[in-house]
Structures are given as C-alpha cells and as structure tokens.
Enzyme design. Structure first.
Site, PDB file in Angstrom:
ATOM      1  N   GLY A 125       0.793  -1.235   0.000  1.00 24.01           N
ATOM      2  CA  GLY A 125       0.000   0.000   0.000  1.00 24.01           C
ATOM      3  C   GLY A 125       0.817   1.273   0.000  1.00 24.01           C
ATOM      4  O   GLY A 125       0.257   2.367   0.075  1.00 24.01           O
ATOM      5  N   GLY A 127       2.874   2.599  -2.456  1.00 27.72           N
ATOM      6  CA  GLY A 127       2.734   3.369  -3.692  1.00 27.72           C
ATOM      7  C   GLY A 127       1.442   4.178  -3.664  1.00 27.72           C
ATOM      8  O   GLY A 127       1.401   5.346  -4.047  1.00 27.72           O
ATOM      9  N   LYS A 128       0.409   3.540  -3.171  1.00 22.69           N
ATOM     10  CA  LYS A 128      -0.899   4.201  -3.073  1.00 22.69           C
ATOM     11  C   LYS A 128      -0.815   5.404  -2.121  1.00 22.69           C
ATOM     12  O   LYS A 128      -1.326   6.478  -2.425  1.00 22.69           O
ATOM     13  CB  LYS A 128      -1.906   3.162  -2.551  1.00 22.69           C
ATOM     14  CG  LYS A 128      -3.333   3.589  -2.606  1.00 22.69           C
ATOM     15  CD  LYS A 128      -4.282   2.421  -2.740  1.00 22.69           C
ATOM     16  CE  LYS A 128      -4.423   1.511  -1.559  1.00 22.69           C
ATOM     17  NZ  LYS A 128      -5.481   0.500  -1.767  1.00 22.69           N
ATOM     18  N   TYR A 158      -2.583   2.886 -11.675  1.00 20.60           N
ATOM     19  CA  TYR A 158      -3.055   4.271 -11.657  1.00 20.60           C
ATOM     20  C   TYR A 158      -4.568   4.366 -11.877  1.00 20.60           C
ATOM     21  O   TYR A 158      -5.233   5.178 -11.248  1.00 20.60           O
ATOM     22  CB  TYR A 158      -2.318   5.109 -12.708  1.00 20.60           C
ATOM     23  CG  TYR A 158      -0.855   5.292 -12.400  1.00 20.60           C
ATOM     24  CD1 TYR A 158      -0.443   5.969 -11.263  1.00 20.60           C
ATOM     25  CD2 TYR A 158       0.129   4.781 -13.248  1.00 20.60           C
ATOM     26  CE1 TYR A 158       0.908   6.132 -10.969  1.00 20.60           C
ATOM     27  CE2 TYR A 158       1.482   4.947 -12.964  1.00 20.60           C
ATOM     28  CZ  TYR A 158       1.860   5.621 -11.822  1.00 20.60           C
ATOM     29  OH  TYR A 158       3.194   5.783 -11.533  1.00 20.60           O
TER      30      TYR A 158
HETATM   31  C1  LIG Z   1       4.071   0.793  -9.308  1.00 26.41           C
HETATM   32  C2  LIG Z   1       4.527   0.816  -7.848  1.00 26.41           C
HETATM   33  C3  LIG Z   1       4.951   2.235  -7.484  1.00 26.41           C
HETATM   34  C4  LIG Z   1       3.358   0.364  -6.953  1.00 26.41           C
HETATM   35  O1  LIG Z   1       3.780   0.476  -5.614  1.00 26.41           O
HETATM   36  P1  LIG Z   1       3.262  -0.567  -4.516  1.00 26.41           P
HETATM   37  O2  LIG Z   1       3.620  -0.011  -3.189  1.00 26.41           O
HETATM   38  O3  LIG Z   1       3.747  -1.928  -4.832  1.00 26.41           O
HETATM   39  O4  LIG Z   1       1.692  -0.530  -4.754  1.00 26.41           O
HETATM   40  P2  LIG Z   1       0.563  -0.642  -3.624  1.00 26.41           P
HETATM   41  O5  LIG Z   1       0.938  -1.738  -2.689  1.00 26.41           O
HETATM   42  O6  LIG Z   1       0.310   0.698  -3.049  1.00 26.41           O
HETATM   43  O7  LIG Z   1      -0.657  -1.106  -4.500  1.00 26.41           O
HETATM   44  C5  LIG Z   1      -1.875  -0.407  -4.516  1.00 26.41           C
HETATM   45  C6  LIG Z   1      -2.831  -1.194  -5.384  1.00 26.41           C
HETATM   46  O8  LIG Z   1      -2.340  -1.254  -6.728  1.00 26.41           O
HETATM   47  C7  LIG Z   1      -2.172  -2.611  -7.142  1.00 26.41           C
HETATM   48  N1  LIG Z   1      -0.925  -2.675  -7.906  1.00 26.41           N
HETATM   49  C8  LIG Z   1       0.330  -2.575  -7.437  1.00 26.41           C
HETATM   50  N2  LIG Z   1       1.218  -2.663  -8.464  1.00 26.41           N
HETATM   51  C9  LIG Z   1       0.494  -2.840  -9.579  1.00 26.41           C
HETATM   52  C10 LIG Z   1       0.828  -3.013 -10.949  1.00 26.41           C
HETATM   53  N3  LIG Z   1       2.099  -3.017 -11.398  1.00 26.41           N
HETATM   54  N4  LIG Z   1      -0.191  -3.140 -11.829  1.00 26.41           N
HETATM   55  C11 LIG Z   1      -1.465  -3.131 -11.409  1.00 26.41           C
HETATM   56  N5  LIG Z   1      -1.853  -2.981 -10.116  1.00 26.41           N
HETATM   57  C12 LIG Z   1      -0.879  -2.846  -9.216  1.00 26.41           C
HETATM   58  C13 LIG Z   1      -2.079  -3.411  -5.852  1.00 26.41           C
HETATM   59  O9  LIG Z   1      -2.506  -4.736  -6.043  1.00 26.41           O
HETATM   60  C14 LIG Z   1      -3.011  -2.643  -4.940  1.00 26.41           C
HETATM   61  O10 LIG Z   1      -4.340  -2.997  -5.194  1.00 26.41           O
HETATM   62  P3  LIG Z   1      -5.451  -3.003  -4.001  1.00 26.41           P
HETATM   63  O11 LIG Z   1      -5.546  -1.585  -3.519  1.00 26.41           O
HETATM   64  O12 LIG Z   1      -6.681  -3.482  -4.680  1.00 26.41           O
HETATM   65  O13 LIG Z   1      -4.913  -3.935  -2.967  1.00 26.41           O
HETATM   66  C15 LIG Z   1       5.709  -0.191  -7.622  1.00 26.41           C
HETATM   67  O14 LIG Z   1       5.299  -1.462  -8.040  1.00 26.41           O
HETATM   68  C16 LIG Z   1       6.991   0.175  -8.321  1.00 26.41           C
HETATM   69  O15 LIG Z   1       7.806   0.933  -7.803  1.00 26.41           O
HETATM   70  N6  LIG Z   1       7.196  -0.372  -9.548  1.00 26.41           N
HETATM   71  C17 LIG Z   1       8.454  -0.166 -10.271  1.00 26.41           C
HETATM   72  C18 LIG Z   1       8.597   1.272 -10.743  1.00 26.41           C
HETATM   73  C19 LIG Z   1       7.455   1.670 -11.648  1.00 26.41           C
HETATM   74  O16 LIG Z   1       7.103   0.967 -12.580  1.00 26.41           O
HETATM   75  N7  LIG Z   1       6.899   2.870 -11.353  1.00 26.41           N
HETATM   76  C20 LIG Z   1       5.830   3.435 -12.137  1.00 26.41           C
HETATM   77  C21 LIG Z   1       6.383   4.238 -13.265  1.00 26.41           C
HETATM   78  S1  LIG Z   1       5.081   4.913 -14.312  1.00 26.41           S
END
Ligand SMILES: CC(C)(COP(=O)(O)OP(=O)(O)OC[C@H]1O[C@@H](n2cnc3c(N)ncnc32)[C@H](O)[C@@H]1OP(=O)(O)O)[C@@H](O)C(=O)NCCC(=O)NCCS
Length: 179
Positions: A125, A127-128, A158
């Site tokens: 959670g 990233g959220k 997103y």
């Molecule tokens: C994308 C990112 C920031 C998400 O951060 P995170 O802390 O893992 O995400 P969260 O735990 O806050 O997830 C929130 C929700 O999004 C969903 N989610 C997380 N990553 C996801 C993904 N790649 N695709 C779709 N949904 C995703 C989770 O399942 C969660 O859903 P829920 O609220 O129904 O439980 C992280 O995966 C990351 O750093 N990725 C690599 C860098 C990147 O790609 N950044 C984005 C550049 S545009």
C-alpha cells in the site's frame, strides 16, 4: 463528486500522517508501521529536496531503471515543485525505499514523475500512499489538472487510483529527436 468521494476515502491514509518540523526540514512521520522480514518497521516521509542522490540511484537500480547522471538527477530534483521521499527507520539509520516527484506551473497543472517503491516493500500500500499524499498536497494548492505518464505495466495501478486514460479523447503526444 468523483474527487469528493476520492478524498473522503483517502482520509484513511492521510490521517495517519502527521506534520512535524525537524531542523527546519519538511519531515512527515507516518505512525502506522508495516512489516519487513516479519518485524514491524517505522516509516518516515520527507518532502525535503536534499535527497541523497546515491541512495536514489540505488533505488532506481532496484527496479531496473536506467539512471541518468547524478548531476541531472540533482537538477531535476531541485527544479521540481514537490518531492516525496519514503524511508524506513532501522535503529538510528533510515533507508530510502520510495520516491516520487512533481513538476508544476503552481497554478493549473502538475505532472507526477518517477514514482517508485523498492521491490522489498512493494504490495503493502505504499505506492498508493505516495499518490494520495501528492494529490492531497496539490489539491490543497488548488492545482486540479494532474497528469502522469504510466509505464504499460502499471496502467491499472493508476486507473485503480482514479486516473483516467485519454479523458475526452485527449491523447498524449511526444516528440523525440530522430538523429
Ligand atoms: C508501481 C509501484 C509504485 C506500486 O507500488 P506498490 O507499493 O507496490 O503498490 P501498492 O501496494 O500501493 O498497491 C496499490 C494497489 O495497486 C495494485 N498494484 C500494485 N502494483 C500494480 C501493478 N504493477 N499493476 C497493477 N496494479 C498494481 C495493488 O494490487 C493494490 O491494489 P489493491 O488496492 O486493490 O490492494 C511499484 O510497483 C513500483 O515501484 N514499480 C516499479 C517502478 C514503476 O514501474 N513505477 C511506475 C512508473 S510509471
């Protein structure tokens, strides 16, 4: 109506974040702990621009991002409107585990860049929370036109947070040098 509902829900997250001054730096401490390796850890949020670039580089590498030069990262951070760093506190040290930044004209428009959570801390959670906190900050400044460029693999991350693809058919367009 959408934003009203959205921010009513996001209160769940922002209410656990408190403002405090630390040596005149903008530090936010989240009281809520998460688990890391089976143990609860404290998280620290900072909006200070004095980011440790070496740590930032390591964070980018942890998710496979190619990092630009240290000087370019430094300049991008200094010229950003808003910075949000996320650390986890381990005894007396803190480690950078999340980051996001925002550019803005400070009146109408803002663009969110470089949202990243270290792989060891993803799926909890965080990233959220970064996104909710950025939206809260921008809304508090009456900046309501907020965009970002989503990698193909994170579009649903997103869209689940309320971001809309191609609103009213508007398409993002890019120009890159061909030579
Ligand atoms: C994308 C990112 C920031 C998400 O951060 P995170 O802390 O893992 O995400 P969260 O735990 O806050 O997830 C929130 C929700 O999004 C969903 N989610 C997380 N990553 C996801 C993904 N790649 N695709 C779709 N949904 C995703 C989770 O399942 C969660 O859903 P829920 O609220 O129904 O439980 C992280 O995966 C990351 O750093 N990725 C690599 C860098 C990147 O790609 N950044 C984005 C550049 S545009």
């Amino acid at each position: 109506m959408f934003w009203k509902n959205f921010f009513k829900n996001s209160q769940l997250f922002t209410s656990s974040i408190s403002n405090s001054q630390n040596n005149n730096k903008k530090i936010l401490i989240i009281r809520q702990c998460i688990e890391y390796k089976g143990k609860p850890v404290q998280l620290v949020f900072s909006m200070d621009k004095s980011v440790n670039i070496r740590e930032y580089h390591q964070l980018c590498e942890s998710v496979g991002w190619e990092c630009p030069s240290i000087q370019k990262i430094y300049t991008a951070i200094q010229n950003s409107f808003l910075i949000l760093s996320l650390f986890y506190k381990k005894q007396e040290t803190i480690q950078l585990i999340g980051f996001a930044r925002v550019t803005s004209d400070q009146v109408f428009n803002a663009v969110i860049w470089d949202i990243v959570i270290h792989p060891n801390f993803q799926g909890q959670g965080l990233g959220k929370i970064l996104i909710y906190h950025i939206l809260d900050q921008l809304r508090s400044k009456n900046i309501v036109n907020i965009g970002l460029f989503a990698d193909a693999s994170v579009v649903s991350f997103y869209s689940n947070l309320g971001f809309i693809k191609d609103p009213n058919g508007i398409k993002g367009m890019f120009w890159f040098p061909v030579d």
